[in-house]
Design a protein around this motif. Structure first.
Motif, PDB file in Angstrom:
ATOM      1  N   MET A   8     174.642  83.382  27.248  1.00 15.07           N
ATOM      2  CA  MET A   8     175.028  84.475  27.615  1.00 15.07           C
ATOM      3  C   MET A   8     173.886  85.456  28.236  1.00 15.07           C
ATOM      4  N   VAL A   9     172.504  84.650  28.479  1.00 13.96           N
ATOM      5  CA  VAL A   9     171.406  85.312  29.220  1.00 13.96           C
ATOM      6  C   VAL A   9     171.128  86.495  28.238  1.00 13.96           C
ATOM      7  N   ARG A  10     170.999  86.400  26.833  1.00 15.84           N
ATOM      8  CA  ARG A  10     170.771  87.254  25.813  1.00 15.84           C
ATOM      9  C   ARG A  10     169.594  86.752  24.960  1.00 15.84           C
ATOM     10  N   GLN A  11     168.419  87.503  24.806  1.00 15.29           N
ATOM     11  CA  GLN A  11     167.399  87.134  24.084  1.00 15.29           C
ATOM     12  C   GLN A  11     167.756  87.043  22.676  1.00 15.29           C
ATOM     13  N   THR A  12     167.603  85.940  21.985  1.00 16.00           N
ATOM     14  CA  THR A  12     168.244  86.007  20.525  1.00 16.00           C
ATOM     15  C   THR A  12     167.282  85.460  19.598  1.00 16.00           C
ATOM     16  N   TYR A  13     167.080  86.067  18.454  1.00 17.91           N
ATOM     17  CA  TYR A  13     166.406  85.291  17.333  1.00 17.91           C
ATOM     18  C   TYR A  13     167.197  84.488  16.475  1.00 17.91           C
ATOM     19  N   PHE A  14     166.636  83.314  16.044  1.00 17.64           N
ATOM     20  CA  PHE A  14     167.358  82.319  15.261  1.00 17.64           C
ATOM     21  C   PHE A  14     166.629  82.080  14.145  1.00 17.64           C
ATOM     22  N   PHE A  15     166.928  82.173  12.888  1.00 12.63           N
ATOM     23  CA  PHE A  15     166.217  81.612  11.744  1.00 12.63           C
ATOM     24  C   PHE A  15     167.312  81.575  10.604  1.00 12.63           C
ATOM     25  N   ALA A  16     166.703  80.762   9.597  1.00 12.57           N
ATOM     26  CA  ALA A  16     167.328  80.528   8.372  1.00 12.57           C
ATOM     27  C   ALA A  16     166.637  80.697   7.089  1.00 12.57           C
ATOM     28  N   ASP A  17     167.129  81.196   6.159  1.00 12.85           N
ATOM     29  CA  ASP A  17     166.664  81.591   4.826  1.00 12.85           C
ATOM     30  C   ASP A  17     166.862  80.321   3.952  1.00 12.85           C
ATOM     31  N   TYR A  23     170.877  82.938  10.790  1.00 16.85           N
ATOM     32  CA  TYR A  23     171.124  84.024  11.417  1.00 16.85           C
ATOM     33  C   TYR A  23     170.785  84.069  12.855  1.00 16.85           C
ATOM     34  N   ALA A  24     171.665  84.938  13.529  1.00 15.18           N
ATOM     35  CA  ALA A  24     171.111  85.335  15.125  1.00 15.18           C
ATOM     36  C   ALA A  24     171.373  86.548  15.096  1.00 15.18           C
ATOM     37  N   LEU A  25     169.971  87.276  15.620  1.00 13.59           N
ATOM     38  CA  LEU A  25     169.505  88.522  15.715  1.00 13.59           C
ATOM     39  C   LEU A  25     169.612  88.982  17.393  1.00 13.59           C
ATOM     40  N   ASN A  26     170.020  90.029  17.662  1.00 13.14           N
ATOM     41  CA  ASN A  26     169.752  90.624  19.280  1.00 13.14           C
ATOM     42  C   ASN A  26     168.237  90.754  19.054  1.00 13.14           C
ATOM     43  N   ALA A  27     167.364  90.089  20.108  1.00 15.49           N
ATOM     44  CA  ALA A  27     166.035  90.453  19.869  1.00 15.49           C
ATOM     45  C   ALA A  27     165.554  91.677  20.573  1.00 15.49           C
ATOM     46  N   GLY A  30     167.760  94.301  17.419  1.00 11.23           N
ATOM     47  CA  GLY A  30     167.632  93.998  16.145  1.00 11.23           C
ATOM     48  C   GLY A  30     169.204  93.694  15.280  1.00 11.23           C
ATOM     49  N   ASP A  31     170.197  94.031  16.207  1.00 15.41           N
ATOM     50  CA  ASP A  31     171.613  93.708  15.367  1.00 15.41           C
ATOM     51  C   ASP A  31     171.830  92.499  15.199  1.00 15.41           C
ATOM     52  N   LEU A  32     172.624  92.083  13.904  1.00 14.58           N
ATOM     53  CA  LEU A  32     173.201  90.845  13.550  1.00 14.58           C
ATOM     54  C   LEU A  32     174.135  90.478  14.485  1.00 14.58           C
ATOM     55  N   LEU A  33     174.008  89.491  15.178  1.00 18.15           N
ATOM     56  CA  LEU A  33     175.148  88.810  15.769  1.00 18.15           C
ATOM     57  C   LEU A  33     176.031  87.878  15.111  1.00 18.15           C
TER      58      LEU A  33
END
Length: 408
Positions: A8-17, A23-27, A30-33
């Motif tokens: 979707m041409v969106r910069q996204t942060y992906f990480f796991a705890d 988690y996927a965050l709007n880069a 910072g919103d949680l996707l």
């Protein structure tokens, strides 16, 4: 944390705890996707960074049964390492690969009546490596935690990126069943040890992510190091061994831990060996930073710091455990003695050395002190070198500081 541009041409942060929630965050905001748990077995945890390719996030799952198994009342062990692929847009599971294919069944009982299960283990401690050209995902696995052992432990595996189907396995060490508490501090086997696999294995995981590179002949190869103290080169298509080179004694805190740096010509390999219990006693402990020819595996040079630097310093060890970082002409290598050193890539000579074991005035006012350099290598960007100092696990020197250096 991984930054990726999705479909979707969106910069996204992906990480796991650690608890296996992804988690996927709007880069930008910072919103949680989305967030999704990928845990299906209680001992599962995440200790490696997620990977991304073509709309899929790949999550490595390790297992805490390696330490839970040290509890004599625990019915060790039933879990397995895994890789879970999830859709990057909504987090739904696409496929799941369980490293130990067999389900654990009751094997024996301890003298106190606790049922012991197996097979188990083979955690995936580190990040998977994506090979989009071949459509493969490469992982390294750890030891089994109980008997019977499997051919998927202490191994490298290639999975189909889209389906998770196992394409090939290269097992480096067989019969390695281990849980923490197996060894005393002097390296001898704990006796009695009701909870320990018998015989106990040496605990020689593949703890680093496999490195995919192109050698001087233009051929792609996988370069990877094991806690056994052995470095390997494999054919990425078939998993066939090209060469292997023993550099150290290896063992539970020996050998190669966090990573290797390479430019396709030379591989820069750190060896820990500071407390090489469980290693191969036929070989001497040989900590240091090694440069290997990627074509042949031959040692080009070795650099070992002054062991006297640790005299009188509790928790100080002369050993290269942290991953190195390579830039043009220089390889940076942190040491458990608290020093960060910049080595000339051609000779191994130290061209810059900084002792991080000291007190610091910090930009945020927190009292800080440096310690052992372990784990990830330095981050280098925009003429700056960033180093985290302090790693108190395994009786090493603790600390709590992030240091930034400007290249001159």
């Amino acid at each position: 944390m991984l930054l990726a541009k999705t479909a979707m041409v969106r910069q996204t942060y992906f990480f796991a705890d650690f608890n296996c929630k992804v988690y996927a965050l709007n880069a930008n905001s910072g919103d949680l996707l989305w967030s999704k748990s990928v845990r299906t077995e209680a001992p599962n945890s995440v200790t490696g960074t997620v990977a991304y390719a073509d709309g899929i996030v790949y999550v490595p799952l390790s297992s805490m049964e390696v330490s839970m198994g040290s509890q004599e009342s625990y019915e060790c062990c039933k879990g397995s390492g895994m890789v879970v692929a999830v859709n990057a847009e909504i987090g739904n599971e696409v496929w799941r690969h369980r490293v130990v294919q067999e389900e654990a069944t009751a094997q024996t009982k301890s003298s106190t009546g606790v049922t012991k299960y197996g097979p188990s283990g083979a955690p995936v401690w580190s990040s998977p490596t994506v090979d989009e050209k071949r459509g493969l995902l490469y992982i390294g696995t750890g030891e089994n935690n109980s008997y019977p052992t499997t051919n998927s432990s202490d191994a490298l595996q290639a999975l189909n990126l889209k389906t998770g189907e196992l394409v090939w396995t290269y097992q480096a060490t067989s019969g390695d069943a281990y849980v923490t508490g197996t060894f005393n501090e002097d390296g001898t086997k704990m006796e009695p040890c009701e909870h320990c696999p018998d015989p106990t294995g040496p605990d020689v995981d593949f703890g680093m992510a496999p490195v995919l590179t192109t050698n001087q002949d233009g051929k792609d190869v996988l370069i990877v190091g094991q806690k056994s103290g052995v470095a390997y080169s494999l054919d990425p298509d078939t998993g066939q061994l090209i060469w292997k080179k023993r550099l150290g004694r290896g063992g539970a805190l020996g050998g190669i831990h966090w990573g290797i740096a390479t430019d396709g010509k030379v591989a820069y390999v750190p060896i820990s060996d500071w407390f090489a219990f469980g290693g191969d006693s036929e070989y001497p402990a040989s900590p240091g930073l090694y440069a290997l020819d990627v074509m042949s595996g031959e040692v080009l040079w070795k650099s070992v710091p002054d062991f006297s630097l640790c005299e009188g310093m509790p928790g100080c060890f002369t050993a290269n455990s942290a991953a190195p970082t390579l830039i043009d002409g220089v390889v940076f290598a942190g040491n458990l003695d608290g020093h960060i050193r910049a080595h000339d890539v051609a000779t191994g000579n130290v061209i810059w050395d900084y002792n991080t074991v000291q007190d610091y005035e910090t930009v945020n006012g927190v009292k800080a002190h440096g310690g052992a350099l372990d784990g990830p290598g330095p981050v280098i960007a925009n003429g700056m070198v960033f180093i985290n100092s302090g790693y108190g696990k395994f009786s090493q020197m603790g600390g709590n500081v992030l240091l930034a250096f400007e290249a001159k």
